[in-house]
Scaffold this motif. Structure first.
Motif, PDB file in Angstrom:
ATOM      1  N   TYR A 289       0.846  -1.210   0.000  1.00 38.25           N
ATOM      2  CA  TYR A 289       0.000   0.000   0.000  1.00 38.25           C
ATOM      3  C   TYR A 289       0.875   1.251   0.000  1.00 38.25           C
ATOM      4  O   TYR A 289       0.652   2.186  -0.782  1.00 38.25           O
ATOM      5  CB  TYR A 289      -0.920  -0.030   1.219  1.00 38.25           C
ATOM      6  CG  TYR A 289      -1.766   1.207   1.388  1.00 38.25           C
ATOM      7  CD1 TYR A 289      -3.027   1.291   0.814  1.00 38.25           C
ATOM      8  CD2 TYR A 289      -1.314   2.298   2.128  1.00 38.25           C
ATOM      9  CE1 TYR A 289      -3.817   2.422   0.959  1.00 38.25           C
ATOM     10  CE2 TYR A 289      -2.085   3.438   2.279  1.00 38.25           C
ATOM     11  CZ  TYR A 289      -3.325   3.488   1.700  1.00 38.25           C
ATOM     12  OH  TYR A 289      -4.100   4.619   1.844  1.00 38.25           O
ATOM     13  N   ASN A 290       1.882   1.278   0.863  1.00 37.35           N
ATOM     14  CA  ASN A 290       2.760   2.448   0.946  1.00 37.35           C
ATOM     15  C   ASN A 290       3.580   2.625  -0.344  1.00 37.35           C
ATOM     16  O   ASN A 290       3.827   3.755  -0.785  1.00 37.35           O
ATOM     17  CB  ASN A 290       3.700   2.316   2.144  1.00 37.35           C
ATOM     18  CG  ASN A 290       2.950   2.449   3.462  1.00 37.35           C
ATOM     19  OD1 ASN A 290       1.895   3.087   3.529  1.00 37.35           O
ATOM     20  ND2 ASN A 290       3.473   1.840   4.508  1.00 37.35           N
ATOM     21  N   TYR A 291       3.987   1.511  -0.957  1.00 35.76           N
ATOM     22  CA  TYR A 291       4.759   1.593  -2.208  1.00 35.76           C
ATOM     23  C   TYR A 291       3.907   2.186  -3.328  1.00 35.76           C
ATOM     24  O   TYR A 291       4.360   3.069  -4.072  1.00 35.76           O
ATOM     25  CB  TYR A 291       5.265   0.201  -2.595  1.00 35.76           C
ATOM     26  CG  TYR A 291       5.923   0.158  -3.947  1.00 35.76           C
ATOM     27  CD1 TYR A 291       7.235   0.597  -4.119  1.00 35.76           C
ATOM     28  CD2 TYR A 291       5.235  -0.321  -5.062  1.00 35.76           C
ATOM     29  CE1 TYR A 291       7.841   0.565  -5.377  1.00 35.76           C
ATOM     30  CE2 TYR A 291       5.819  -0.351  -6.314  1.00 35.76           C
ATOM     31  CZ  TYR A 291       7.132   0.091  -6.459  1.00 35.76           C
ATOM     32  OH  TYR A 291       7.726   0.073  -7.692  1.00 35.76           O
TER      33      TYR A 291
ATOM     34  N   ARG B 255       2.237   7.077  -6.677  1.00 32.07           N
ATOM     35  CA  ARG B 255       1.280   8.140  -7.027  1.00 32.07           C
ATOM     36  C   ARG B 255       1.834   9.514  -6.660  1.00 32.07           C
ATOM     37  O   ARG B 255       1.681  10.482  -7.414  1.00 32.07           O
ATOM     38  CB  ARG B 255      -0.037   7.896  -6.303  1.00 32.07           C
ATOM     39  CG  ARG B 255      -0.762   6.632  -6.708  1.00 32.07           C
ATOM     40  CD  ARG B 255      -1.895   6.945  -7.654  1.00 32.07           C
ATOM     41  NE  ARG B 255      -2.683   5.761  -7.946  1.00 32.07           N
ATOM     42  CZ  ARG B 255      -3.852   5.817  -8.577  1.00 32.07           C
ATOM     43  NH1 ARG B 255      -4.353   6.978  -8.949  1.00 32.07           N
ATOM     44  NH2 ARG B 255      -4.519   4.712  -8.835  1.00 32.07           N
ATOM     45  N   PHE B 256       2.451   9.605  -5.505  1.00 31.60           N
ATOM     46  CA  PHE B 256       3.000  10.891  -5.069  1.00 31.60           C
ATOM     47  C   PHE B 256       4.152  11.338  -5.975  1.00 31.60           C
ATOM     48  O   PHE B 256       4.296  12.540  -6.251  1.00 31.60           O
ATOM     49  CB  PHE B 256       3.485  10.801  -3.622  1.00 31.60           C
ATOM     50  CG  PHE B 256       2.392  10.972  -2.607  1.00 31.60           C
ATOM     51  CD1 PHE B 256       1.467  11.993  -2.734  1.00 31.60           C
ATOM     52  CD2 PHE B 256       2.291  10.123  -1.519  1.00 31.60           C
ATOM     53  CE1 PHE B 256       0.451  12.161  -1.805  1.00 31.60           C
ATOM     54  CE2 PHE B 256       1.288  10.282  -0.591  1.00 31.60           C
ATOM     55  CZ  PHE B 256       0.358  11.301  -0.731  1.00 31.60           C
ATOM     56  N   ASN B 257       4.977  10.401  -6.431  1.00 33.70           N
ATOM     57  CA  ASN B 257       6.069  10.740  -7.341  1.00 33.70           C
ATOM     58  C   ASN B 257       5.536  11.336  -8.638  1.00 33.70           C
ATOM     59  O   ASN B 257       6.072  12.329  -9.154  1.00 33.70           O
ATOM     60  CB  ASN B 257       6.915   9.500  -7.641  1.00 33.70           C
ATOM     61  CG  ASN B 257       7.722   9.059  -6.437  1.00 33.70           C
ATOM     62  OD1 ASN B 257       8.009   9.859  -5.545  1.00 33.70           O
ATOM     63  ND2 ASN B 257       8.085   7.794  -6.399  1.00 33.70           N
ATOM     64  N   TRP B 258       4.485  10.722  -9.184  1.00 32.66           N
ATOM     65  CA  TRP B 258       3.862  11.290 -10.390  1.00 32.66           C
ATOM     66  C   TRP B 258       3.304  12.679 -10.121  1.00 32.66           C
ATOM     67  O   TRP B 258       3.462  13.601 -10.928  1.00 32.66           O
ATOM     68  CB  TRP B 258       2.743  10.361 -10.868  1.00 32.66           C
ATOM     69  CG  TRP B 258       1.851  11.021 -11.881  1.00 32.66           C
ATOM     70  CD1 TRP B 258       2.066  11.121 -13.227  1.00 32.66           C
ATOM     71  CD2 TRP B 258       0.624  11.698 -11.621  1.00 32.66           C
ATOM     72  NE1 TRP B 258       1.048  11.822 -13.827  1.00 32.66           N
ATOM     73  CE2 TRP B 258       0.142  12.190 -12.868  1.00 32.66           C
ATOM     74  CE3 TRP B 258      -0.120  11.935 -10.465  1.00 32.66           C
ATOM     75  CZ2 TRP B 258      -1.044  12.899 -12.976  1.00 32.66           C
ATOM     76  CZ3 TRP B 258      -1.300  12.646 -10.568  1.00 32.66           C
ATOM     77  CH2 TRP B 258      -1.760  13.128 -11.812  1.00 32.66           C
TER      78      TRP B 258
ATOM     79  N   PRO C  89      -0.063   7.028 -13.129  1.00 30.82           N
ATOM     80  CA  PRO C  89      -0.319   5.646 -12.674  1.00 30.82           C
ATOM     81  C   PRO C  89      -1.760   5.508 -12.188  1.00 30.82           C
ATOM     82  O   PRO C  89      -2.135   6.045 -11.136  1.00 30.82           O
ATOM     83  CB  PRO C  89       0.686   5.454 -11.525  1.00 30.82           C
ATOM     84  CG  PRO C  89       0.973   6.835 -11.042  1.00 30.82           C
ATOM     85  CD  PRO C  89       0.820   7.747 -12.210  1.00 30.82           C
ATOM     86  N   ASN C  90      -2.570   4.803 -12.952  1.00 28.63           N
ATOM     87  CA  ASN C  90      -3.968   4.619 -12.573  1.00 28.63           C
ATOM     88  C   ASN C  90      -4.186   3.220 -12.024  1.00 28.63           C
ATOM     89  O   ASN C  90      -3.240   2.451 -11.809  1.00 28.63           O
ATOM     90  CB  ASN C  90      -4.883   4.894 -13.774  1.00 28.63           C
ATOM     91  CG  ASN C  90      -4.526   4.034 -14.975  1.00 28.63           C
ATOM     92  OD1 ASN C  90      -3.881   2.990 -14.847  1.00 28.63           O
ATOM     93  ND2 ASN C  90      -4.927   4.482 -16.158  1.00 28.63           N
ATOM     94  N   TYR C  91      -5.437   2.891 -11.809  1.00 29.39           N
ATOM     95  CA  TYR C  91      -5.790   1.608 -11.192  1.00 29.39           C
ATOM     96  C   TYR C  91      -5.300   0.431 -12.042  1.00 29.39           C
ATOM     97  O   TYR C  91      -4.731  -0.539 -11.510  1.00 29.39           O
ATOM     98  CB  TYR C  91      -7.305   1.559 -11.018  1.00 29.39           C
ATOM     99  CG  TYR C  91      -7.856   0.227 -10.563  1.00 29.39           C
ATOM    100  CD1 TYR C  91      -7.603  -0.262  -9.283  1.00 29.39           C
ATOM    101  CD2 TYR C  91      -8.633  -0.542 -11.419  1.00 29.39           C
ATOM    102  CE1 TYR C  91      -8.109  -1.484  -8.872  1.00 29.39           C
ATOM    103  CE2 TYR C  91      -9.145  -1.763 -11.021  1.00 29.39           C
ATOM    104  CZ  TYR C  91      -8.879  -2.226  -9.747  1.00 29.39           C
ATOM    105  OH  TYR C  91      -9.382  -3.437  -9.343  1.00 29.39           O
TER     106      TYR C  91
ATOM    107  N   ARG D 112      -7.797   0.369  -2.998  1.00 32.96           N
ATOM    108  CA  ARG D 112      -7.762   1.278  -1.852  1.00 32.96           C
ATOM    109  C   ARG D 112      -6.943   2.521  -2.153  1.00 32.96           C
ATOM    110  O   ARG D 112      -7.325   3.649  -1.825  1.00 32.96           O
ATOM    111  CB  ARG D 112      -7.162   0.565  -0.638  1.00 32.96           C
ATOM    112  CG  ARG D 112      -8.065  -0.419   0.039  1.00 32.96           C
ATOM    113  CD  ARG D 112      -7.481  -0.758   1.394  1.00 32.96           C
ATOM    114  NE  ARG D 112      -8.118  -1.899   1.998  1.00 32.96           N
ATOM    115  CZ  ARG D 112      -7.878  -2.313   3.232  1.00 32.96           C
ATOM    116  NH1 ARG D 112      -7.001  -1.672   3.977  1.00 32.96           N
ATOM    117  NH2 ARG D 112      -8.497  -3.358   3.721  1.00 32.96           N
ATOM    118  N   VAL D 113      -5.777   2.311  -2.773  1.00 38.21           N
ATOM    119  CA  VAL D 113      -4.912   3.447  -3.114  1.00 38.21           C
ATOM    120  C   VAL D 113      -5.615   4.365  -4.105  1.00 38.21           C
ATOM    121  O   VAL D 113      -5.558   5.599  -3.989  1.00 38.21           O
ATOM    122  CB  VAL D 113      -3.570   2.942  -3.683  1.00 38.21           C
ATOM    123  CG1 VAL D 113      -2.713   4.112  -4.154  1.00 38.21           C
ATOM    124  CG2 VAL D 113      -2.824   2.132  -2.641  1.00 38.21           C
TER     125      VAL D 113
END
Length: 433
Positions: A30-32, A37-40, A64-66, A97-98
């Motif tokens: 989950y954290n990875y 997503r945060f990097n994008w 990065p999508n689902y 979830r992400v």
């Protein structure tokens, strides 16, 4: 209609260790994915609101999508073979979830309201995983058969009614052990609502002196579960503070504190369900004020407001009413305590004045009782205009109930038929609540 049943699990030591291992790996994944997503987000957004006409633009990353993140799962299992031990759909649910978390941050929910920036989860805060699909025969007696976990013993304190279909299964780790939550689909609940008997319309006013006051003058005492448990909680909190950080004795004290908080939450939830059932067994329509609990939680009364749990109670009341084919109507709270329930004139009074004395008509009663009467009358008159036609059209086969509502009183109306769980006419059974 979807409903949930929660049961206590009694796993073996090997099964409990395997569930803890799954939670640890799912938390890391989950954290990875959230970091990806945060990097994008950081690489593709502009740090300033203006730039020169000629400037260098870095190569933009694909969002990065689902689906793109789901495609990385096979490679994850090749690079880290221990992830093969986790069921594939459980791993895919982490990607979902992400997606939901990040969409609420950037886009918002259905009403457009955005949430705060997602946070990385420590292992202590990642406590649930879900099977999005499950076999209907997974529940066998007092055991539940979960893929790659095996058969786990369940404390089946109530049977699943006939006709209910199991849609999803979630495993949750709480302070006192493991629980399984079954999301059930119930197709036997009628979509239509029963005809409204104007004699069974009531208004409620929630407060801190009494938990609620009805328009008929009945009151429900506020239990104050958190206040009563403060002494015990304070002693346990001292134990946690005195323990050395990182030690096993501190972890034991933290677990003891978590159990105390869970006990208070369970008591409050039980009180809310029992109070909601008592109201819905007596009345067809319940009017309540629209509350700004977030705003009230920022005042000096924050502890008492959160201890009462008004939002949780009104949510339970609304869901129970929907399940029983009844109505719970929110009403604006503007001036309901200030206006007289008898003559309608405004009688200003401060918060510490708990009694309503009208100088115009001589009405004298409790402030909360006055507000509850105002709400029930406003719903009664509004309901005859707004809801009567819709309810009549949906209640196929039922006679039309034309309520002649007047300010002095409501004329007698024949007792209406009610709907049972099967949708047939008759007395309302306890199961509908």
């Amino acid at each position: 209609m979807r409903t949930t049943y929660q049961y206590r699990l009694r796993p073996t030591q090997q099964q409990a260790a395997l569930i803890d291992r799954w939670l640890s790996m799912l938390c890391a994944q989950y954290n990875y994915l959230l970091a990806d997503r945060f990097n994008w987000y950081e690489q593709n957004r502009s740090p300033v609101n203006a730039c020169p006409l000629i400037c260098h633009l870095p190569q933009l990353r694909i969002n990065p999508n689902y689906y793109s993140q789901k495609k990385t799962l096979p490679q994850l299992k090749q690079e880290r073979p221990w992830y093969k031990d986790i069921h594939s759909q459980v791993l895919q649910d982490v990607v979902k979830r992400v997606k939901l978390t990040f969409d609420r941050f950037l886009i918002g929910d259905s009403s457009g309201k955005r949430s705060g920036k997602p946070r990385f989860k420590p292992l202590s805060r990642y406590r649930t995983f879900t099977y999005p699909q499950i076999k209907q025969s997974c529940l066998q007696g007092n055991r539940i058969d979960l893929p790659k976990l095996g058969k786990i013993k369940v404390v089946l304190h109530r049977q699943i009614p006939d006709g209910f279909k199991i849609k999803t299964v979630s495993i949750s780790k709480k302070a006192d052990g493991l629980y399984v939550t079954l999301s059930l689909e119930d197709k036997t609940v009628p979509e239509i609502k029963t005809d409204i008997n104007p004699h069974l319309i009531i208004g409620i006013d929630v407060g801190l002196k009494d938990f609620l006051t009805t328009s008929s003058g009945e009151t429900v005492t506020i239990p104050q579960h958190y206040r009563k448990a403060q002494k015990r909680r304070r002693l346990i909190q001292k134990k946690v503070s005195r323990r050395e950080k990182g030690g096993n004795r501190r972890l034991k004290a933290i677990k003891l504190l978590a159990k105390q908080h869970q006990k208070v939450a369970n008591k409050r939830k039980d009180f809310h369900f029992k109070t909601a059932n008592q109201l819905l067994s007596k009345y067809d329509v319940i009017a309540h004020e629209t509350l700004n609990v977030k705003g009230l939680a920022r005042t000096k009364l924050a502890l008492s407001v959160l201890d009462a749990g008004w939002s949780s109670f009104l949510s339970i009341l609304t869901n129970k009413a929907l399940n029983a084919g009844l109505l719970v109507v929110p009403v604006s709270a503007h001036n309901t305590s200030q206006n007289c329930s008898s003559c309608g004139e405004k009688v200003p009074k401060k918060l510490h004045i708990r009694w309503h004395d009208c100088p115009h008509c001589g009405c004298s009663l409790d402030r909360d009782h006055n507000a509850a009467i105002r709400r029930s009358r406003s719903v009664a008159f509004g309901l005859s205009r707004r809801y009567a036609n819709n309810i009549k059209n949906r209640a196929v086969g039922h006679p039309v109930l034309k309520a002649q509502l007047m300010s002095d009183g409501i004329p007698g109306v024949a007792e209406k038929p009610t709907l049972t769980r099967s949708g047939k006419c008759g007395s309302m059974s306890q199961r509908t609540l």
